[in-house]
Design an enzyme around this catalytic site. Structure first.
Site, PDB file in Angstrom:
ATOM      1  N   SER A 150       0.830  -1.191   0.000  1.00  0.00           N
ATOM      2  CA  SER A 150       0.000   0.000   0.000  1.00  0.00           C
ATOM      3  C   SER A 150       0.877   1.258   0.000  1.00  0.00           C
ATOM      4  CB  SER A 150      -0.952  -0.067   1.199  1.00  0.00           C
ATOM      5  OG  SER A 150      -1.935   0.923   1.131  1.00  0.00           O
TER       6      SER A 150
ATOM      7  N   HIS B 292      -2.483  -1.257  -4.333  1.00  0.00           N
ATOM      8  CA  HIS B 292      -3.940  -1.312  -4.444  1.00  0.00           C
ATOM      9  C   HIS B 292      -4.497   0.105  -4.378  1.00  0.00           C
ATOM     10  CE1 HIS B 292      -4.537  -1.828   0.233  1.00  0.00           C
ATOM     11  NE2 HIS B 292      -3.906  -0.719  -0.067  1.00  0.00           N
TER      12      HIS B 292
END
Length: 194
Positions: A98, A123
């Site tokens: 992330s 993501h």
């Protein structure tokens, strides 16, 4: 309870002890080894600014083993990395997920690395909000703007077309160190220190 090792050095003035992170900082090494939040961002930004003041022409090395975290906190680190004069080399040890992956890719081009068994995950931003419908709409609009901004920066940092980054970040996208190199998130997989 967090245990931080202490390193004892012999100098011509006697012994001196440092916590391990202070000793690493002396060698221009910063560790991001937890969730990205306001506290960790403040510490990392302060260390980056300190090292720039110490020597603006010498590289800084940011080691990352992080599950990610707050976008705004991560952007504070990202902006500081771009703002300061020294190149910031990034090295993934373990997992950069992330915002951790975003910061890994934010290192100086040609100086972004991963150890062979590390993993990277990209993501889309996560968020949640409760409240009145109008407020929910405002927050949804904000997170969509953040998603666009993050994807645009990742596209620039990796050399991938924006459409490809948007597709790949729609869900959790895990990459090995070699796959992260092919994707453009890092420049080299290293197994020995140079």
């Amino acid at each position: 309870m967090s245990l931080v090792p202490v390193v004892v050095e012999q100098t011509n003035r006697g012994e001196r002890s440092y916590d391990i992170y202070s000793r690493l900082l002396k060698d221009r090494i910063i560790m991001l080894s937890e969730e990205v939040n306001d506290t960790t961002a403040s510490l990392i930004v302060a260390q980056l600014l300190f090292l720039e003041a110490e020597d603006p022409d010498k590289d800084i090395h940011l080691y990352i083993n992080s599950p990610g975290g707050s976008i705004t906190s991560g952007m504070a680190i990202y902006d500081t990395m771009q703002y300061i004069k020294p190149d910031v080399s990034t090295i993934c040890v373990g997992m950069a997920a992330s915002m951790g992956a975003f910061l890994l890719a934010a290192g100086a081009k040609g100086k972004r690395y991963a150890l062979p068994n590390s993993e990277v995950m990209i993501h889309q931003p996560l968020g949640g909000f409760r409240g009145q419908a109008t407020d929910i709409g405002i927050h949804a609009e904000r997170i969509l703007k953040m998603k666009k901004k993050l994807n645009t920066i990742l596209s620039d940092r990796t050399g991938k077309p924006l459409e490809q980054v948007e597709l790949d970040t729609e869900r959790d996208h895990f990459l090995s160190a070699e796959e992260a190199k092919e994707y453009g998130l890092i420049d080299e997989v290293i197994d020995k220190k140079k």
